[in-house]
Design an enzyme around this catalytic site. Structure first.
Site, PDB file in Angstrom:
ATOM      1  N   ASP A  85       0.954  -1.215   0.031  1.00  0.00           N
ATOM      2  CA  ASP A  85       0.161   0.057  -0.102  1.00  0.00           C
ATOM      3  C   ASP A  85       0.626   1.249   0.087  1.00  0.00           C
ATOM      4  OD1 ASP A  85      -1.691   2.201   0.853  1.00  0.00           O
ATOM      5  OD2 ASP A  85      -3.106   0.813   1.740  1.00  0.00           O
ATOM      6  N   ASN A 130      -6.246   7.695   1.371  1.00  0.00           N
ATOM      7  CA  ASN A 130      -5.390   6.964   0.442  1.00  0.00           C
ATOM      8  C   ASN A 130      -4.818   7.811  -0.554  1.00  0.00           C
ATOM      9  OD1 ASN A 130      -5.004   4.143  -0.725  1.00  0.00           O
ATOM     10  ND2 ASN A 130      -5.995   5.130  -2.373  1.00  0.00           N
ATOM     11  N   THR A 156      -6.890  14.828 -13.146  1.00  0.00           N
ATOM     12  CA  THR A 156      -8.315  14.629 -13.870  1.00  0.00           C
ATOM     13  C   THR A 156      -8.622  16.135 -14.476  1.00  0.00           C
ATOM     14  OG1 THR A 156     -10.661  14.759 -13.541  1.00  0.00           O
ATOM     15  CG2 THR A 156      -9.291  14.931 -11.623  1.00  0.00           C
ATOM     16  N   SER A 194     -16.475  16.613  -6.123  1.00  0.00           N
ATOM     17  CA  SER A 194     -16.631  15.739  -5.302  1.00  0.00           C
ATOM     18  C   SER A 194     -15.273  15.652  -4.539  1.00  0.00           C
ATOM     19  CB  SER A 194     -16.574  14.131  -6.146  1.00  0.00           C
ATOM     20  OG  SER A 194     -15.361  14.027  -6.840  1.00  0.00           O
ATOM     21  N   TYR A 196     -13.162  12.730  -4.258  1.00  0.00           N
ATOM     22  CA  TYR A 196     -12.508  12.439  -5.037  1.00  0.00           C
ATOM     23  C   TYR A 196     -11.805  13.680  -5.855  1.00  0.00           C
ATOM     24  CZ  TYR A 196     -10.538  11.137  -9.921  1.00  0.00           C
ATOM     25  OH  TYR A 196      -9.801  10.906 -10.782  1.00  0.00           O
ATOM     26  N   HIS A 197     -12.390  14.431  -6.437  1.00  0.00           N
ATOM     27  CA  HIS A 197     -11.797  15.598  -7.253  1.00  0.00           C
ATOM     28  C   HIS A 197     -10.920  16.402  -6.580  1.00  0.00           C
ATOM     29  CE1 HIS A 197     -15.012  14.205 -10.431  1.00  0.00           C
ATOM     30  NE2 HIS A 197     -13.850  14.519 -11.181  1.00  0.00           N
ATOM     31  N   LYS A 200      -7.481  15.348  -5.858  1.00  0.00           N
ATOM     32  CA  LYS A 200      -6.794  15.766  -7.058  1.00  0.00           C
ATOM     33  C   LYS A 200      -6.204  17.009  -7.142  1.00  0.00           C
ATOM     34  CE  LYS A 200      -6.784  11.594  -9.195  1.00  0.00           C
ATOM     35  NZ  LYS A 200      -5.722  10.833  -9.412  1.00  0.00           N
ATOM     36  N   ARG A 256     -20.439   2.686 -19.283  1.00  0.00           N
ATOM     37  CA  ARG A 256     -21.896   2.230 -18.788  1.00  0.00           C
ATOM     38  C   ARG A 256     -22.851   2.443 -19.834  1.00  0.00           C
ATOM     39  NH1 ARG A 256     -24.496   5.906 -15.799  1.00  0.00           N
ATOM     40  NH2 ARG A 256     -22.816   7.493 -15.698  1.00  0.00           N
ATOM     41  N   ARG A 337     -25.875  13.669  -8.763  1.00  0.00           N
ATOM     42  CA  ARG A 337     -24.460  14.518  -8.299  1.00  0.00           C
ATOM     43  C   ARG A 337     -25.236  15.868  -8.224  1.00  0.00           C
ATOM     44  NH1 ARG A 337     -19.382  12.693 -11.796  1.00  0.00           N
ATOM     45  NH2 ARG A 337     -19.839  10.554 -11.876  1.00  0.00           N
TER      46      ARG A 337
HETATM   47  P1  NAD Z   1      -8.582   2.003 -10.831  1.00  0.00           P
HETATM   48  O1  NAD Z   1      -9.087   1.989  -9.676  1.00  0.00           O
HETATM   49  O2  NAD Z   1      -8.815   0.919 -12.073  1.00  0.00           O
HETATM   50  O3  NAD Z   1      -6.774   1.575 -10.646  1.00  0.00           O
HETATM   51  C1  NAD Z   1      -5.903   2.323  -9.681  1.00  0.00           C
HETATM   52  C2  NAD Z   1      -5.157   1.311  -9.172  1.00  0.00           C
HETATM   53  O4  NAD Z   1      -4.510   1.640  -8.100  1.00  0.00           O
HETATM   54  C3  NAD Z   1      -6.072  -0.160  -8.706  1.00  0.00           C
HETATM   55  O5  NAD Z   1      -5.203  -1.382  -9.221  1.00  0.00           O
HETATM   56  C4  NAD Z   1      -5.737  -0.093  -7.039  1.00  0.00           C
HETATM   57  O6  NAD Z   1      -5.803  -1.406  -6.355  1.00  0.00           O
HETATM   58  C5  NAD Z   1      -4.230   0.543  -6.897  1.00  0.00           C
HETATM   59  N1  NAD Z   1      -4.238   1.260  -5.853  1.00  0.00           N
HETATM   60  C6  NAD Z   1      -5.117   2.338  -5.243  1.00  0.00           C
HETATM   61  N2  NAD Z   1      -4.720   2.793  -3.996  1.00  0.00           N
HETATM   62  C7  NAD Z   1      -3.527   2.272  -3.690  1.00  0.00           C
HETATM   63  C8  NAD Z   1      -2.511   2.060  -2.635  1.00  0.00           C
HETATM   64  N3  NAD Z   1      -2.759   3.243  -1.718  1.00  0.00           N
HETATM   65  N4  NAD Z   1      -1.475   1.467  -2.980  1.00  0.00           N
HETATM   66  C9  NAD Z   1      -1.184   0.676  -3.867  1.00  0.00           C
HETATM   67  N5  NAD Z   1      -2.136   0.653  -4.800  1.00  0.00           N
HETATM   68  C10 NAD Z   1      -3.327   1.284  -5.015  1.00  0.00           C
HETATM   69  O7  NAD Z   1      -8.364   3.293 -11.724  1.00  0.00           O
HETATM   70  P2  NAD Z   1      -8.128   3.657 -13.035  1.00  0.00           P
HETATM   71  O8  NAD Z   1      -9.288   4.249 -13.726  1.00  0.00           O
HETATM   72  O9  NAD Z   1      -7.076   2.942 -13.730  1.00  0.00           O
HETATM   73  O10 NAD Z   1      -7.272   5.434 -12.508  1.00  0.00           O
HETATM   74  C11 NAD Z   1      -5.907   5.346 -12.461  1.00  0.00           C
HETATM   75  C12 NAD Z   1      -5.604   6.990 -12.247  1.00  0.00           C
HETATM   76  O11 NAD Z   1      -6.078   7.745 -13.353  1.00  0.00           O
HETATM   77  C13 NAD Z   1      -6.449   7.254 -11.062  1.00  0.00           C
HETATM   78  O12 NAD Z   1      -5.332   8.223 -10.264  1.00  0.00           O
HETATM   79  C14 NAD Z   1      -7.670   8.310 -11.694  1.00  0.00           C
HETATM   80  O13 NAD Z   1      -7.771   9.384 -10.920  1.00  0.00           O
HETATM   81  C15 NAD Z   1      -6.799   8.525 -13.120  1.00  0.00           C
HETATM   82  N6  NAD Z   1      -8.103   8.726 -13.846  1.00  0.00           N
HETATM   83  C16 NAD Z   1      -8.599   8.088 -14.496  1.00  0.00           C
HETATM   84  C17 NAD Z   1      -9.842   8.230 -15.479  1.00  0.00           C
HETATM   85  C18 NAD Z   1     -10.702   7.150 -15.884  1.00  0.00           C
HETATM   86  O14 NAD Z   1     -11.817   7.495 -16.467  1.00  0.00           O
HETATM   87  N7  NAD Z   1     -10.349   6.003 -15.725  1.00  0.00           N
HETATM   88  C19 NAD Z   1     -10.117   9.473 -15.747  1.00  0.00           C
HETATM   89  C20 NAD Z   1      -9.136  10.706 -15.400  1.00  0.00           C
HETATM   90  C21 NAD Z   1      -8.190  10.216 -14.485  1.00  0.00           C
END
Ligand code: NAD
Length: 404
Positions: A85, A130, A156, A194, A196-197, A200, A256, A337
């Protein structure tokens, strides 16, 4: 031309934090494919959240051990995997960086679903702990190592806030005249929608501080909503398949809709569907990260910010494209939302374009997504997971329960 794929000028060692995730897995394979030495770190928390939410990737993703064994078979390349982690195990992260001396760390390891981050106090607090600790641990560990490691972070488009600025959103910074008349160039105002945002936005301040104080080299990619599932690399063997989230918490809007279309379920548009969003295909996510690793900012330069997006669309227009393609219905439901019903969004992506990035546009792979992914695995879908189950506040939750 080569569709953004290129041979890096030098082989680099790259640690991918969050390399088991939706963006991280295909990116790790891409970086390995183009010749970098890749190391994955992940605590598999995303798979644990599937257990909590009682849903699963639509696609049958394999264990990390199986994924890496198959990648070795098809590519001849080894990707070491470390299970820990990033937010909690500072020592392990620090030791890994000191031992491996990576050229770059790509940081995906955050809780990334806005609805999940608004589900309740546990999820709000988890998302803050986290994400903020993970990013800070990484920056702190790099400073402690004394190494020159380029951080490439996935941020993001949502940091800008939707519909708060008139005109085109520049890449990270804006020119302003401060009170008193001094001209300055500052981070674009942040307006998270949110928890989450918000993490970031906090990440952005951490980056700004560590860049100024310790001259870390940092690239922050303000990414749009990712759509699609597979890339040429995850398609090399079905056991390399990428995850596909369709539930209301983790399923991004386009994926979705694709799922709903495959199930013959009406496409659920929130409110008028007037929200405009930025999109990028998963294959382009990987390629843009390759370009960012190839082009690190110079030491001492400010945090490099790219808008990692291909195009923008209004949600109701997206729904119409998919309805026209598949013949399914579109249904309006109350928006879970708290956000403006309608917003404009114009975004600059000049920097990536100038590096030769040619994005995949929505038209291209959509039908393939419907037939090769959504339709193919629809027996694995649990339709009860499609309607919103996280609400931005109590009042909205009451309005939304009228939908059921
Ligand atoms: P995801 O949840 O599929 O992947 C994130 C990975 O990180 C997971 O495998 C999770 O197990 C791991 N993780 C999370 N916290 C952890 C920790 N503390 N230690 C070790 N591993 C950890 O998400 P994603 O869609 O692949 O997104 C990845 C990044 O891209 C994120 O930061 C997200 O904000 C950014 N992002 C994603 C999108 C999208 O549409 N999916 C859009 C914009 C930005």
């Amino acid at each position: 031309g080569t569709n953004g794929m290129f041979t890096p000028s030098e082989k680099k060692k790259v640690i991918v934090l969050g390399g088991d995730g939706f963006c991280g897995w295909p990116t790790a394979l891409y970086l390995s494919e183009i010749g970098h030495d890749v190391i994955i770190v992940d605590n598999l928390s995303r798979r644990a959240i599937d257990l909590e939410l009682e849903c699963d990737s639509l696609t049958p993703i394999q264990s990390m051990g199986e994924r890496l064994k198959v990648w070795k078979q098809v590519s001849g390349k080894e990707i070491p995997f470390h299970f820990f982690d990033v937010a909690k195990s500072y020592e392990l992260l620090r030791e890994l960086i000191a031992r491996e001396k990576p050229d770059a760390v790509v940081h995906f390891a955050e809780q990334r679903a806005a609805p999940y981050s608004m589900k309740g106090p546990y999820q709000k607090k988890y998302t803050i702990d986290n994400n903020v600790n993970g990013t800070h641990n990484l920056l702190c560990a790099i400073v402690e190592s004394g190494l020159d490691v380029h951080v490439v972070h996935l941020g993001t488009m949502g940091v800008y806030g939707y519909g708060t600025s008139g005109g085109e959103i520049p890449e990270g910074y804006i020119d302003v005249t401060l009170p008193g008349g001094r001209e300055s160039n500052i981070l674009h105002p942040m307006s998270p929608g949110s928890v989450y945002h918000m993490t970031k936005c906090l990440d952005q301040l951490l980056f700004q501080f560590y860049q100024r104080n310790d001259e870390l080299r940092i690239t922050d990619l303000h990414q749009g909503i990712v759509w699609g599932t597979n890339t040429p690399w995850t398609k090399k063997d079905e056991r390399l398949i990428n995850r596909f989230d369709y539930d209301s918490d983790y399923g991004t809007v386009l994926n979705r809709f694709l799922m709903q279309a495959a199930m013959g379920y009406p496409l659920t548009v929130y409110g008028t569907g007037g929200q405009t969003r930025a999109f990028i295909h998963i294959e382009d996510t990987a390629k843009c990260i390759g370009l960012a690793i190839e082009n690190p900012p110079k030491s001492g330069d400010r945090v490099e910010i790219f808008n990692q997006i291909a195009e923008t669309h209004r949600v109701r227009d997206l729904a119409k494209i998919i309805a026209d393609l598949t013949g399914c219905e579109v249904k309006s439901v109350n928006n879970p939302r708290k956000e403006a019903a309608e917003n404009e969004l114009e975004v600059s992506n000049k920097k990536f374009r100038s590096l030769g990035y040619e994005p995949i546009s929505l038209g291209t792979g959509l039908l393939e997504e419907v037939t090769q992914v959504a339709d193919k695995y629809k027996d694995r879908c649990d339709v009860d997971k499609i309607m919103p189950s996280s609400f931005w506040n109590k009042k909205i939750e009451e309005q939304c329960t009228d939908d059921v």
